[in-house]
Write an enzyme that holds these catalytic residues in place. Structure first.
Site, PDB file in Angstrom:
ATOM      1  N   ASP A 110      -2.059  25.679   7.535  1.00 11.29           N
ATOM      2  CA  ASP A 110      -2.760  26.949   7.119  1.00 11.29           C
ATOM      3  C   ASP A 110      -3.730  26.418   5.930  1.00 11.29           C
ATOM      4  O   ASP A 110      -3.125  25.285   5.378  1.00 11.29           O
ATOM      5  CB  ASP A 110      -1.867  27.799   6.676  1.00 11.29           C
TER       6      ASP A 110
HETATM    7  N1  URA Z   1       4.070  27.117   9.364  1.00  6.77           N
HETATM    8  C1  URA Z   1       3.334  28.273   8.499  1.00  6.77           C
HETATM    9  O1  URA Z   1       3.597  29.389   8.420  1.00  6.77           O
HETATM   10  N2  URA Z   1       2.243  27.544   8.173  1.00  6.77           N
HETATM   11  C2  URA Z   1       1.762  26.200   8.092  1.00  6.77           C
HETATM   12  O2  URA Z   1       0.540  25.899   7.688  1.00  6.77           O
HETATM   13  C3  URA Z   1       2.677  25.390   8.779  1.00  6.77           C
HETATM   14  C4  URA Z   1       3.634  25.917   9.346  1.00  6.77           C
END
Ligand code: URA
Length: 246
Positions: A110
């Site tokens: 993310d």
């Molecule tokens: N899980 C998440 O919620 N976000 C990420 O960026 C990676 C794994």
């Protein structure tokens, strides 16, 4: 000049577009043009040094040599090749560091997640890294709201419903329990969209901070935030061995 002719699906797969089977589909769906002419024959051969090959109008380049880079991703950049809102992407950062080939991130982090991200032009390596069949372990350090109990740890470890999907067994370890927050380490071998955040949210503990510490057993401790470098030979050998590509 390269006079070696190769089949179109091999050319496309070598451009990082995915498996040869997937690339055959592009041809059959009429999405591929060579020197401006649509082709539909899977036996069609191209010259990687000469021919102009496009898929859905985008030029694609054959890359025989696999490149695998590792980045310590900073927060605030988008984990994709390009962004329709014009935000800075991990590939922009990779280019700023001098790696100008056609590359793409292996899976997703993310925008606010930091940590280890592989970047490559190798479609096969990517497919294996993200396919749950190869059980590539990813370890995250996570800070969540609230104090997590032992029974919540067990629930998370055995699998939780993240909206129509029950997560596979994983391991969770509490590192620190502070005033109104808990710091944990969680190791998972799958990669559903926003999986960690959804797992903790399903137990009533929104994620405050998320950092990926390691992937496939490699932790790249030398890499400062925002740095990018190629995998060492040993790192690449280990990784490939883990996903059956050695
Ligand atoms: N899980 C998440 O919620 N976000 C990420 O960026 C990676 C794994």
């Amino acid at each position: 000049m390269n006079e070696r002719m190769i089949r179109i699906n091999r050319y496309l797969a070598g451009s990082g577009l995915g498996s040869r089977r997937k690339c055959e589909k592009y041809v059959l769906e009429g999405k591929v043009r060579v020197n401006g002419k649509e082709i539909s024959d899977l036996a069609f051969k191209v010259n990687p040094g000469k021919d102009d090959v496009t898929v859905c109008g985008e030029r694609v380049f054959y890359n025989e040599k696999s490149t695998v880079l590792v980045m310590n991703k900073p927060a605030g950049i988008v984990c994709s090749v390009s962004d329709e809102l014009g935000r800075r992407t991990v590939i922009d950062l990779t280019r700023e560091k001098g790696y100008n080939q056609r590359l793409f991130p292996v899976g997703r982090l993310d925008m606010d997640t930091t940590g280890i991200l592989l970047i490559t032009n190798d479609g096969k390596l990517t497919n294996r890294m993200i396919h749950p069949r190869y059980h590539v372990k990813k370890v995250y350090r996570v800070r969540v709201q609230g104090n997590i109990s032992g029974s919540t740890v067990s629930t998370l470890e055995s699998g939780v419903d993240i909206g129509g999907y029950i997560t596979s067994p994983c391991s969770v370890r509490i590192i620190e329990s502070g005033r109104g927050y808990t710091e944990l380490e969680i190791a998972i071998s799958e990669g559903k969209k926003r999986q960690i955040k959804r797992m903790f949210l399903s137990c009533g503990h929104p994620v405050i901070k998320l950092h990926r510490k390691s992937i496939g057993g490699l932790s790249f401790k030398d890499l400062d935030t925002g740095e990018v470098r190629p995998l060492s030979r040993d790192e690449e050998r280990l990784l490939r061995k883990r996903i059956g590509l050695d």
